[in-house]
Enzyme design. Structure first.
Site, PDB file in Angstrom:
ATOM      1  N   THR A  31      42.781  45.424  40.159  1.00 33.39           N
ATOM      2  CA  THR A  31      43.348  46.562  39.413  1.00 33.39           C
ATOM      3  C   THR A  31      42.632  46.763  38.073  1.00 33.39           C
ATOM      4  O   THR A  31      42.500  47.888  37.598  1.00 33.39           O
ATOM      5  CB  THR A  31      44.855  46.351  39.156  1.00 33.39           C
ATOM      6  OG1 THR A  31      45.038  45.003  38.676  1.00 33.39           O
ATOM      7  CG2 THR A  31      45.662  46.547  40.439  1.00 33.39           C
ATOM      8  N   ASN A  33      39.442  46.134  37.604  1.00 34.58           N
ATOM      9  CA  ASN A  33      38.167  46.802  37.922  1.00 34.58           C
ATOM     10  C   ASN A  33      38.390  48.310  38.002  1.00 34.58           C
ATOM     11  O   ASN A  33      37.616  49.104  37.442  1.00 34.58           O
ATOM     12  CB  ASN A  33      37.605  46.309  39.262  1.00 34.58           C
ATOM     13  CG  ASN A  33      37.330  44.814  39.277  1.00 34.58           C
ATOM     14  OD1 ASN A  33      37.237  44.189  38.224  1.00 34.58           O
ATOM     15  ND2 ASN A  33      37.216  44.241  40.462  1.00 34.58           N
ATOM     16  N   TYR A 101      39.314  29.476  43.377  1.00 42.63           N
ATOM     17  CA  TYR A 101      40.322  30.091  42.494  1.00 42.63           C
ATOM     18  C   TYR A 101      41.231  29.065  41.851  1.00 42.63           C
ATOM     19  O   TYR A 101      41.619  28.089  42.488  1.00 42.63           O
ATOM     20  CB  TYR A 101      41.220  31.043  43.321  1.00 42.63           C
ATOM     21  CG  TYR A 101      40.544  32.304  43.759  1.00 42.63           C
ATOM     22  CD1 TYR A 101      40.506  33.421  42.946  1.00 42.63           C
ATOM     23  CD2 TYR A 101      39.941  32.373  45.018  1.00 42.63           C
ATOM     24  CE1 TYR A 101      39.893  34.592  43.361  1.00 42.63           C
ATOM     25  CE2 TYR A 101      39.318  33.542  45.446  1.00 42.63           C
ATOM     26  CZ  TYR A 101      39.298  34.641  44.611  1.00 42.63           C
ATOM     27  OH  TYR A 101      38.681  35.797  45.029  1.00 42.63           O
ATOM     28  N   LYS A 225      39.069  54.013  53.346  1.00 44.53           N
ATOM     29  CA  LYS A 225      37.658  53.646  53.136  1.00 44.53           C
ATOM     30  C   LYS A 225      37.184  52.865  54.356  1.00 44.53           C
ATOM     31  O   LYS A 225      37.967  52.190  55.008  1.00 44.53           O
ATOM     32  CB  LYS A 225      37.534  52.762  51.883  1.00 44.53           C
ATOM     33  CG  LYS A 225      37.933  53.452  50.599  1.00 44.53           C
ATOM     34  CD  LYS A 225      38.322  52.440  49.503  1.00 44.53           C
ATOM     35  CE  LYS A 225      39.759  52.010  49.648  1.00 44.53           C
ATOM     36  NZ  LYS A 225      40.192  51.040  48.647  1.00 44.53           N
ATOM     37  N   ASP A 259      37.395  48.994  44.756  1.00 41.25           N
ATOM     38  CA  ASP A 259      38.048  49.231  43.452  1.00 41.25           C
ATOM     39  C   ASP A 259      37.380  50.402  42.719  1.00 41.25           C
ATOM     40  O   ASP A 259      38.054  51.236  42.100  1.00 41.25           O
ATOM     41  CB  ASP A 259      37.962  47.987  42.557  1.00 41.25           C
ATOM     42  CG  ASP A 259      38.526  46.744  43.216  1.00 41.25           C
ATOM     43  OD1 ASP A 259      39.392  46.884  44.101  1.00 41.25           O
ATOM     44  OD2 ASP A 259      38.090  45.628  42.851  1.00 41.25           O
TER      45      ASP A 259
HETATM   46  P1  ADP Z   1      36.461  47.215  50.180  1.00 42.03           P
HETATM   47  O1  ADP Z   1      35.483  46.859  49.112  1.00 42.03           O
HETATM   48  O2  ADP Z   1      37.833  47.451  49.648  1.00 42.03           O
HETATM   49  O3  ADP Z   1      36.409  46.332  51.400  1.00 42.03           O
HETATM   50  P2  ADP Z   1      34.880  49.143  51.667  1.00 42.03           P
HETATM   51  O4  ADP Z   1      33.973  48.045  52.107  1.00 42.03           O
HETATM   52  O5  ADP Z   1      35.497  49.978  52.738  1.00 42.03           O
HETATM   53  O6  ADP Z   1      36.053  48.673  50.700  1.00 42.03           O
HETATM   54  O7  ADP Z   1      34.019  50.072  50.714  1.00 42.03           O
HETATM   55  C1  ADP Z   1      34.587  50.965  49.794  1.00 42.03           C
HETATM   56  C2  ADP Z   1      33.641  52.120  49.587  1.00 42.03           C
HETATM   57  O8  ADP Z   1      32.399  51.640  49.070  1.00 42.03           O
HETATM   58  C3  ADP Z   1      33.294  52.879  50.859  1.00 42.03           C
HETATM   59  O9  ADP Z   1      34.234  53.892  51.154  1.00 42.03           O
HETATM   60  C4  ADP Z   1      31.933  53.458  50.504  1.00 42.03           C
HETATM   61  O10 ADP Z   1      32.102  54.632  49.735  1.00 42.03           O
HETATM   62  C5  ADP Z   1      31.321  52.384  49.621  1.00 42.03           C
HETATM   63  N1  ADP Z   1      30.484  51.473  50.428  1.00 42.03           N
HETATM   64  C6  ADP Z   1      30.800  50.227  50.858  1.00 42.03           C
HETATM   65  N2  ADP Z   1      29.783  49.688  51.571  1.00 42.03           N
HETATM   66  C7  ADP Z   1      28.787  50.624  51.593  1.00 42.03           C
HETATM   67  C8  ADP Z   1      27.464  50.690  52.153  1.00 42.03           C
HETATM   68  N3  ADP Z   1      26.934  49.675  52.854  1.00 42.03           N
HETATM   69  N4  ADP Z   1      26.749  51.814  51.941  1.00 42.03           N
HETATM   70  C9  ADP Z   1      27.241  52.842  51.216  1.00 42.03           C
HETATM   71  N5  ADP Z   1      28.475  52.849  50.679  1.00 42.03           N
HETATM   72  C10 ADP Z   1      29.247  51.766  50.849  1.00 42.03           C
END
Ligand code: ADP
Length: 306
Positions: A31, A33, A101, A225, A259
């Site tokens: 949060t 971040n 942690y 996402k 985040d």
């Molecule tokens: P989290 O970090 O919560 O696991 P995600 O991995 O789904 O979330 O990624 C969050 C967002 O970061 C995605 O919706 C996208 O916009 C961006 N993102 C993550 N990985 C990539 C990637 N390999 N290439 C481009 N954008 C990415």
């Protein structure tokens, strides 16, 4: 003039520097971040406050000083004697990160133990931002109190924005996690889950399933996402749309991808963008954040608008 209150835990982050025996110290937490990126994206007509609890020791004071330096409001941070902030250590071996942690007894676990103070912090706020991690770290009684306060805030017209951020290790068991996450989503008007977590812990077969499940709980709008895959959005009428994510030239460190996406999304929407344009703004910010090491990438904010 608007005000956002982000609620959760910020920890001290110890990372290896490459020099044996020398660690560098920073601060991060899901949060926090998002609050930090919101601060970077929104103008001075928005106030961003962080609601947490810390100790009265020097390390806790350093965290508060850090937030203040970053122009994040600290007036709703509780100070608890005999507690301190949680810590984590990141080590990098052959490109793989591993985490240790020390957070089981952190001050932040008491962030909702004075419900009147939490309610007062949300007075006059426009948006409350929280996550499944915020909920996970609280004692059960404090979870109920926080849900009640946020439900009242929503009832007064406040916008409650929730990232489920599923972390089974912070919960007693998976059923408990699923039950509390759904109670939290039920009172949140915007839910920002990540599909890989939702598929792993709720068995969703597609982002559309994730949307349907959270809407069934009562969340009005959902933004799912999916790493480099399309973002799936559902508006208040339940209409689905997808937004493609620009490909990242180089992925250095995916810490805080979700985040920062949330911050980019929310910042755009709060100044009038449509859900699709806000999702594109979230993806553009996250793409820059994963191109550099660490959770808080200042360069990603400096590159905005390019
Ligand atoms: P989290 O970090 O919560 O696991 P995600 O991995 O789904 O979330 O990624 C969050 C967002 O970061 C995605 O919706 C996208 O916009 C961006 N993102 C993550 N990985 C990539 C990637 N390999 N290439 C481009 N954008 C990415």
């Amino acid at each position: 003039m608007g005000r956002i209150v982000a609620i959760g835990e910020c920890m001290g982050e110890l990372s290896e520097t490459g020099t044996p025996g020398l660690l560098s110290m920073g601060f991060a937490g899901d949060t926090l971040n998002t609050a930090w990126y919101l601060r970077g994206m929104l103008g001075s007509d928005w106030q961003i406050d962080y609601l947490t609890a810390v100790g009265t020791d020097t390390l806790s004071q350093r965290l508060v000083d850090f937030l203040a330096t970053e122009r994040i409001g600290t007036q709703h941070i509780r100070r608890l004697a005999e507690k301190t902030i949680g810590l984590y250590h990141i080590s990098l071996r052959d490109g793989e990160r591993s985490f240790t942690y020390w957070r089981n007894d952190s001050a932040a676990r008491r962030l909702a133990s004075d419900p009147a103070a939490v309610a007062a912090a949300l007075q006059d706020a426009d948006v409350a931002y929280w996550s499944g991690i915020t909920l996970a770290i609280l004692p059960a009684g404090d979870r109920v109190a926080l849900l009640e306060i946020l439900s009242q805030f929503a009832g007064r017209g406040g916008q409650v924005v929730f990232d489920p951020n599923l972390r089974p290790r912070l919960w007693d068991n998976a059923d408990s996690m699923r039950g509390w996450i759904h109670r939290a989503a039920a009172l949140s008007s915007l839910c920002l889950p990540s599909f890989d977590d939702e598929a792993a812990h709720f068995g969703d077969a597609s982002p559309a399933d994730t949307v349907a499940r959270y809407r069934d709980q009562g969340t009005s709008r959902v933004v799912v996402k999916n790493g480099p895959g399309d973002v799936t959005i559902a508006d208040a009428m339940g209409r689905l749309d997808t937004v493609s994510v620009p490909s990242a030239q180089i992925v250095v460190d995916t810490t805080a991808a979700g985040d920062s996406f949330n911050a980019g999304y929310l910042a755009a929407e709060l100044v009038g963008a449509s859900m699709a344009d806000a999702a594109a703004a979230g993806a553009a910010l996250a793409r820059k954040v994963i191109g550099a090491r660490g959770a808080l990438v200042r360069q990603a904010l400096e590159l905005q608008g390019e």
